[in-house]
Design a protein around this motif. Structure first.
Motif, PDB file in Angstrom:
ATOM      1  N   CYS A 117      -8.110  17.479  26.058  1.00 34.29           N
ATOM      2  CA  CYS A 117      -8.524  16.115  26.363  1.00 34.29           C
ATOM      3  C   CYS A 117      -7.478  15.164  25.763  1.00 34.29           C
ATOM      4  CB  CYS A 117      -9.921  15.826  25.828  1.00 34.29           C
ATOM      5  SG  CYS A 117     -10.048  15.730  24.041  1.00 34.29           S
TER       6      CYS A 117
ATOM      7  N   SER B  61      -6.118  15.936  36.153  1.00 33.65           N
ATOM      8  CA  SER B  61      -7.066  15.370  35.185  1.00 33.65           C
ATOM      9  C   SER B  61      -8.476  15.517  35.720  1.00 33.65           C
ATOM     10  CB  SER B  61      -6.751  13.901  34.921  1.00 33.65           C
ATOM     11  OG  SER B  61      -6.960  13.137  36.085  1.00 33.65           O
TER      12      SER B  61
ATOM     13  N   LYS C  50     -12.390  13.868  34.722  1.00 30.40           N
ATOM     14  CA  LYS C  50     -13.241  12.995  33.902  1.00 30.40           C
ATOM     15  C   LYS C  50     -14.523  13.722  33.531  1.00 30.40           C
ATOM     16  CE  LYS C  50     -11.506   8.642  33.951  1.00 30.40           C
ATOM     17  NZ  LYS C  50     -11.376   7.802  32.812  1.00 30.40           N
TER      18      LYS C  50
ATOM     19  N   HIS D  81     -14.538  10.900  28.420  1.00 23.57           N
ATOM     20  CA  HIS D  81     -13.351  11.693  28.112  1.00 23.57           C
ATOM     21  C   HIS D  81     -12.639  12.138  29.379  1.00 23.57           C
ATOM     22  CE1 HIS D  81     -14.489  11.897  23.893  1.00 23.57           C
ATOM     23  NE2 HIS D  81     -15.731  12.157  24.297  1.00 23.57           N
ATOM     24  N   THR D  82     -11.326  12.283  29.262  1.00 25.87           N
ATOM     25  CA  THR D  82     -10.520  12.810  30.343  1.00 25.87           C
ATOM     26  C   THR D  82      -9.845  14.081  29.854  1.00 25.87           C
ATOM     27  OG1 THR D  82     -10.092  10.585  31.200  1.00 25.87           O
ATOM     28  CG2 THR D  82      -8.633  12.342  31.959  1.00 25.87           C
ATOM     29  N   GLY D  83     -10.049  15.155  30.609  1.00 25.34           N
ATOM     30  CA  GLY D  83      -9.403  16.418  30.292  1.00 25.34           C
ATOM     31  C   GLY D  83      -8.182  16.610  31.177  1.00 25.34           C
TER      32      GLY D  83
END
Length: 115
Positions: A31, A61, A63, A67-69
């Motif tokens: 993340c 990416s 969401k 959080h963004t992984g």
């Protein structure tokens, strides 16, 4: 892979921070907060780098709430690796370097002393 896609990937990798991000993502998906913990950059700088890496197709990416992984796009990297594996110096391992005319060895370049 077409030349424009290859050039976009080369441009994306033309920054030490982005290369470090790629190395970190090679280890595991991360993340943004994990990446920030490993890098000496601000959140806005990370966002800038991730935008470039995502636009190149190397990174994806996802969401999850706030959080963004991020994870590597293995297909894009595989295709790019195949593309660059076609690059080969015709004088590699021969007696003479085309650039300088000096003796060229298969293990070391006499001109730049690099492997």
């Amino acid at each position: 892979m077409n030349l424009n896609d290859a050039a976009a990937i080369c441009k994306a990798m033309a920054d030490p921070n982005r290369l470090q991000i790629i190395r970190l993502l090679c280890e595991k998906d991360r993340c943004a907060n994990e990446l920030l913990g490993e890098l000496d950059i601000s959140q806005s700088t990370l966002s800038h780098h991730m935008k470039i890496l995502c636009e190149s197709g190397m990174v994806r990416s996802e969401k999850a709430g706030k959080h963004t992984g991020y994870y590597l796009c293995c297909r894009t990297i595989h295709i790019f690796n195949e593309f660059v594996s076609d690059f080969e110096c015709s004088s590699y391992g021969t007696d003479r370097c085309h650039c300088t005319g000096s003796v060229c060895g298969a293990d070391k370049c006499v001109v730049c002393s690099e492997d």
